[in-house]
Design a protein around this motif. Structure first.
Motif, PDB file in Angstrom:
ATOM      1  N   PHE A 147       5.792 -11.189  -2.751  1.00  0.00           N
ATOM      2  CA  PHE A 147       5.919 -10.201  -1.684  1.00  0.00           C
ATOM      3  C   PHE A 147       5.552  -8.806  -2.183  1.00  0.00           C
ATOM      4  O   PHE A 147       5.698  -8.499  -3.363  1.00  0.00           O
ATOM      5  CB  PHE A 147       7.347 -10.190  -1.123  1.00  0.00           C
ATOM      6  CG  PHE A 147       7.737 -11.461  -0.428  1.00  0.00           C
ATOM      7  CD1 PHE A 147       7.400 -11.672   0.902  1.00  0.00           C
ATOM      8  CD2 PHE A 147       8.427 -12.446  -1.108  1.00  0.00           C
ATOM      9  CE1 PHE A 147       7.754 -12.854   1.537  1.00  0.00           C
ATOM     10  CE2 PHE A 147       8.782 -13.627  -0.483  1.00  0.00           C
ATOM     11  CZ  PHE A 147       8.445 -13.838   0.848  1.00  0.00           C
ATOM     12  N   MET A 148       5.092  -7.985  -1.256  1.00  0.00           N
ATOM     13  CA  MET A 148       4.781  -6.587  -1.534  1.00  0.00           C
ATOM     14  C   MET A 148       5.645  -5.704  -0.641  1.00  0.00           C
ATOM     15  O   MET A 148       5.752  -5.933   0.569  1.00  0.00           O
ATOM     16  CB  MET A 148       3.302  -6.300  -1.255  1.00  0.00           C
ATOM     17  CG  MET A 148       2.909  -4.830  -1.405  1.00  0.00           C
ATOM     18  SD  MET A 148       1.170  -4.501  -0.999  1.00  0.00           S
ATOM     19  CE  MET A 148       1.176  -4.696   0.797  1.00  0.00           C
ATOM     20  N   ALA A 149       6.285  -4.707  -1.235  1.00  0.00           N
ATOM     21  CA  ALA A 149       7.011  -3.695  -0.463  1.00  0.00           C
ATOM     22  C   ALA A 149       6.115  -2.473  -0.348  1.00  0.00           C
ATOM     23  O   ALA A 149       5.634  -1.951  -1.356  1.00  0.00           O
ATOM     24  CB  ALA A 149       8.333  -3.339  -1.149  1.00  0.00           C
ATOM     25  N   LEU A 150       5.883  -2.007   0.883  1.00  0.00           N
ATOM     26  CA  LEU A 150       4.961  -0.899   1.123  1.00  0.00           C
ATOM     27  C   LEU A 150       5.636   0.148   1.996  1.00  0.00           C
ATOM     28  O   LEU A 150       6.193  -0.168   3.056  1.00  0.00           O
ATOM     29  CB  LEU A 150       3.688  -1.405   1.808  1.00  0.00           C
ATOM     30  CG  LEU A 150       2.612  -0.359   2.130  1.00  0.00           C
ATOM     31  CD1 LEU A 150       2.031   0.222   0.855  1.00  0.00           C
ATOM     32  CD2 LEU A 150       1.515  -0.980   2.988  1.00  0.00           C
ATOM     33  N   ALA A 151       5.599   1.399   1.554  1.00  0.00           N
ATOM     34  CA  ALA A 151       6.159   2.499   2.336  1.00  0.00           C
ATOM     35  C   ALA A 151       5.212   2.872   3.465  1.00  0.00           C
ATOM     36  O   ALA A 151       3.987   2.881   3.288  1.00  0.00           O
ATOM     37  CB  ALA A 151       6.416   3.709   1.441  1.00  0.00           C
ATOM     38  N   TYR A 163       5.502  -7.563   2.881  1.00  0.00           N
ATOM     39  CA  TYR A 163       4.331  -8.373   3.203  1.00  0.00           C
ATOM     40  C   TYR A 163       4.202  -9.567   2.252  1.00  0.00           C
ATOM     41  O   TYR A 163       4.486  -9.444   1.058  1.00  0.00           O
ATOM     42  CB  TYR A 163       3.052  -7.530   3.111  1.00  0.00           C
ATOM     43  CG  TYR A 163       2.988  -6.403   4.106  1.00  0.00           C
ATOM     44  CD1 TYR A 163       2.310  -6.558   5.309  1.00  0.00           C
ATOM     45  CD2 TYR A 163       3.612  -5.180   3.845  1.00  0.00           C
ATOM     46  CE1 TYR A 163       2.253  -5.518   6.237  1.00  0.00           C
ATOM     47  CE2 TYR A 163       3.563  -4.138   4.765  1.00  0.00           C
ATOM     48  CZ  TYR A 163       2.881  -4.314   5.959  1.00  0.00           C
ATOM     49  OH  TYR A 163       2.832  -3.292   6.871  1.00  0.00           O
ATOM     50  N   SER A 164       3.775 -10.694   2.792  1.00  0.00           N
ATOM     51  CA  SER A 164       3.479 -11.864   1.968  1.00  0.00           C
ATOM     52  C   SER A 164       2.143 -11.651   1.272  1.00  0.00           C
ATOM     53  O   SER A 164       1.156 -11.305   1.929  1.00  0.00           O
ATOM     54  CB  SER A 164       3.423 -13.118   2.839  1.00  0.00           C
ATOM     55  OG  SER A 164       2.845 -14.201   2.131  1.00  0.00           O
ATOM     56  N   THR A 165       2.089 -11.844  -0.040  1.00  0.00           N
ATOM     57  CA  THR A 165       0.837 -11.634  -0.768  1.00  0.00           C
ATOM     58  C   THR A 165      -0.133 -12.808  -0.622  1.00  0.00           C
ATOM     59  O   THR A 165      -1.268 -12.723  -1.076  1.00  0.00           O
ATOM     60  CB  THR A 165       1.118 -11.394  -2.259  1.00  0.00           C
ATOM     61  OG1 THR A 165       1.872 -12.490  -2.784  1.00  0.00           O
ATOM     62  CG2 THR A 165       1.909 -10.110  -2.469  1.00  0.00           C
TER      63      THR A 165
END
Length: 250
Positions: A147-151, A163-165
């Motif tokens: 997973f990716m955490a995005l501001a 988001y799922s990578t």
């Protein structure tokens, strides 16, 4: 130009010489590959598995990628008129993330099938953080790379998108309640996400990956606040450096 980068495997060394990228064997210093770029190289980054390497040419807004095992294979990535301010590898070593100028969008480019997925309104998704220089970082990956955490900053409100990578689809999104979110980081054990607010508002907030707010910390008010944040390798301690010249361990 002083740009030198070790492959994560340690068996190759990439050196930028103006518009050429030279790959050497560090034991003998023999040249393994020489790649010609379109202009002077600004940055070098290896993929996590050391099979690919890319260079960033900011004045042309281009990322050029090469395969170590297949010297004839090459890839060119451009954000076009949107401009380019940052590029980095995804954990799978087969996707490159680029950030367009003015934080218009973040694009995930798949080197295997040539597909691209654009994510709108990223915040502070700039260059990769380095050991000797602290940068704002609005993007981080879970330790397992899933997973990716995005501001995000939308309508004057800060949120974090997860988001799922594998597909770059959004799993969830939650509001942070910050005045102007400055940084975020996933804990090394993957259990929580730490969010820090603007330097003008001392606030450290801990969230679970599903968006539940677990805790908030503020050392003082009405003065410059958080300067930097770092996890210990186990994810059990959080170090916070502040403008009052103190480091706090939690």
């Amino acid at each position: 130009s002083g740009l030198v980068s070790w492959a994560p495997s340690g068996d190759l060394l990439a050196v930028a010489v103006q518009h050429r990228l030279v790959i050497r064997d560090p034991n003998s210093m023999q040249i393994v590959h020489v790649y010609t770029c379109l202009d002077t190289i600004d940055s070098i980054q290896w993929s996590g598995d050391s099979q690919y390497v890319f260079v960033v040419i900011y004045q042309r807004g281009i990322v050029q990628v090469w395969s170590i095992e297949k010297p004839d294979w090459t890839c060119r990535i451009t954000e076009g008129l949107a401009g380019l301010v940052a590029a980095r590898w995804a954990p799978d070593s087969r996707s490159v993330l680029t950030t367009a100028d003015f934080q218009i969008h973040l694009t995930a480019w798949n080197l295997t099938d040539g597909s691209a997925v654009a994510i709108k309104n990223p915040k502070n998704a700039g260059p990769v953080r380095t050991a000797n220089r602290n940068r704002k970082n609005g993007l981080d990956f879970s330790p397992d790379g899933q997973f990716m955490a995005l501001a995000h900053r939308i309508d004057c409100r800060d949120t974090v998108g997860i988001y799922s990578t594998s597909t770059w689809g959004k799993a969830t999104e939650f509001a942070t309640g910050t005045v102007d979110m400055d940084d975020l980081s996933w804990s090394p054990d993957g259990s929580v996400i730490c969010v820090s607010d603007t330097e003008l508002n001392y606030s450290i907030i801990i969230f679970s990956p599903d968006g539940k707010r677990l805790s908030r910390y503020s050392a003082y008010e009405n003065a410059l606040g958080v300067k930097s944040v770092a996890w210990n390798p186990a994810g059990t301690l959080l170090a916070v450096g502040s403008y009052d010249q103190n480091a706090r361990l939690m």
